[in-house]
Design an enzyme around this catalytic site. Structure first.
Site, mmCIF file in Angstrom:
data_model
loop_
_atom_site.group_PDB
_atom_site.id
_atom_site.type_symbol
_atom_site.label_atom_id
_atom_site.label_comp_id
_atom_site.label_asym_id
_atom_site.label_seq_id
_atom_site.Cartn_x
_atom_site.Cartn_y
_atom_site.Cartn_z
ATOM 1 N N LYS A 14 0.818 -1.219 0.000
ATOM 2 C CA LYS A 14 0.000 0.000 0.000
ATOM 3 C C LYS A 14 0.852 1.269 0.000
ATOM 4 O O LYS A 14 0.657 2.149 -0.835
ATOM 5 C CB LYS A 14 -0.906 -0.037 1.228
ATOM 6 C CG LYS A 14 -2.005 0.963 1.255
ATOM 7 C CD LYS A 14 -3.143 0.503 2.168
ATOM 8 C CE LYS A 14 -2.725 -0.297 3.372
ATOM 9 N NZ LYS A 14 -2.403 0.444 4.569
ATOM 10 N N ARG A 88 -9.337 3.935 8.825
ATOM 11 C CA ARG A 88 -9.038 2.550 9.171
ATOM 12 C C ARG A 88 -10.248 1.868 9.792
ATOM 13 O O ARG A 88 -10.286 0.651 9.909
ATOM 14 C CB ARG A 88 -7.881 2.542 10.181
ATOM 15 C CG ARG A 88 -6.821 1.528 9.869
ATOM 16 C CD ARG A 88 -5.689 1.648 10.847
ATOM 17 N NE ARG A 88 -6.103 2.404 12.040
ATOM 18 C CZ ARG A 88 -5.269 2.841 12.958
ATOM 19 N NH1 ARG A 88 -3.987 2.615 12.834
ATOM 20 N NH2 ARG A 88 -5.692 3.520 14.002
ATOM 21 N N ARG A 127 11.185 -10.701 4.476
ATOM 22 C CA ARG A 127 11.988 -9.469 4.591
ATOM 23 C C ARG A 127 13.124 -9.623 5.590
ATOM 24 O O ARG A 127 12.940 -10.162 6.669
ATOM 25 C CB ARG A 127 11.089 -8.307 5.063
ATOM 26 C CG ARG A 127 10.203 -7.765 3.997
ATOM 27 C CD ARG A 127 9.902 -6.304 4.234
ATOM 28 N NE ARG A 127 9.082 -6.085 5.424
ATOM 29 C CZ ARG A 127 8.092 -5.183 5.471
ATOM 30 N NH1 ARG A 127 7.819 -4.453 4.416
ATOM 31 N NH2 ARG A 127 7.404 -5.013 6.581
ATOM 32 N N ARG A 160 12.564 -8.357 11.392
ATOM 33 C CA ARG A 160 11.846 -7.560 12.391
ATOM 34 C C ARG A 160 10.789 -8.420 13.071
ATOM 35 O O ARG A 160 10.169 -9.264 12.425
ATOM 36 C CB ARG A 160 11.123 -6.387 11.717
ATOM 37 C CG ARG A 160 12.024 -5.263 11.254
ATOM 38 C CD ARG A 160 11.181 -4.033 10.940
ATOM 39 N NE ARG A 160 9.909 -4.417 10.315
ATOM 40 C CZ ARG A 160 8.869 -3.601 10.169
ATOM 41 N NH1 ARG A 160 8.934 -2.375 10.610
ATOM 42 N NH2 ARG A 160 7.767 -4.003 9.579
ATOM 43 N N ARG A 171 -1.653 -9.506 12.574
ATOM 44 C CA ARG A 171 -1.933 -8.207 11.926
ATOM 45 C C ARG A 171 -3.029 -8.361 10.877
ATOM 46 O O ARG A 171 -3.879 -7.476 10.706
ATOM 47 C CB ARG A 171 -0.656 -7.648 11.285
ATOM 48 C CG ARG A 171 0.331 -7.096 12.304
ATOM 49 C CD ARG A 171 1.713 -6.919 11.727
ATOM 50 N NE ARG A 171 1.783 -5.877 10.695
ATOM 51 C CZ ARG A 171 2.773 -5.758 9.819
ATOM 52 N NH1 ARG A 171 3.776 -6.617 9.820
ATOM 53 N NH2 ARG A 171 2.770 -4.792 8.934
#
Ligand code: ZN
Length: 213
Positions: A14, A88, A127, A160, A171
């Protein structure tokens, strides 16, 4: 000018797509994070309250974010805005609708970026970041030449906490409970544009440019 909001799950790309879209169209990119930082820097009364929440690790309450948005946005921008990561919740979306009356701000459409859970999980969990220079890598889409080491500074690569699978799934769950209801909200207003964002960045951006007037 046209104003759009970008919606989509974490890992859908996004932020990147919104930034690229803004550049291509000469529009202004607005994220809640940027607004919060700007307000803190300005040292306003609101900024001081924001600082307290941020310093204590707490979430900045909805009504403060909404006040910031309403102060920042104007109904007669020459370039138009892209709202990234906002609204949101349904509550925020309703307040944005009300801004048509208060400041003349109108959202033309919500742009929904779509990709399956598996795709976003793969993107996020792959990642890796360099401890030294903060360069980012991806195990599948942009791996380092030597596993676990940064190409630029030979620093150690790490994942992370936010990108670990369990956290990513959580999430996604939060997104589904909190933000996905917005899809129906804008669908009912006939103001949603769905973009397939399951491919590589260039293909996703081409789809976006083609479908958004
Ligand atoms: Zn490095």
């Amino acid at each position: 000018m046209a104003n759009y909001a970008f919606l989509g799950p974490p890992g859908v790309g996004k932020g990147t797509l919104a930034a690229e879209f803004c550049n291509a169209r000469g529009m202004q990119h607005v994220s809640t994070g940027d607004l919060l930082r700007a307000e803190i820097q300005a040292g306003s009364e609101l900024g001081c309250r924001v600082q307290e929440f941020v310093s204590s690790g707490g979430l900045v309450p909805d009504d403060i974010i909404l006040d910031l948005m309403e102060n920042f946005l104007t109904g007669d921008s020459d370039t138009g805005y892209i709202l990234d990561g906002f609204p949101r919740t349904i509550e925020q979306a309703e307040r944005v609708e009300a801004m048509a009356e208060t400041i003349g701000f109108r959202l033309v459409a919500a742009i929904l970026l779509e990709a399956s859970d598996q795709i976003v999980v793969d993107r996020l969990t792959g990642r890796r970041i360099c401890r030294g220079c903060k360069a980012t890598y991806h195990l599948s889409f942009g791996p380092p030449q030597q596993a676990g080491l940064c190409d630029k500074c030979s620093g150690e690569l790490y994942q992370r906490g936010d990108d670990q699978e369990e956290t990513v799934r959580r999430r996604l769950e939060v997104y589904r409970n909190q933000t996905a209801p917005l899809i129906d909200f804008y669908d009912n207003l006939n103001r949603i544009i769905r973009i397939d964002a399951s491919s590589d960045k260039a293909t996703n951006f081409a789809a976006l440019s083609e479908k958004v007037p």
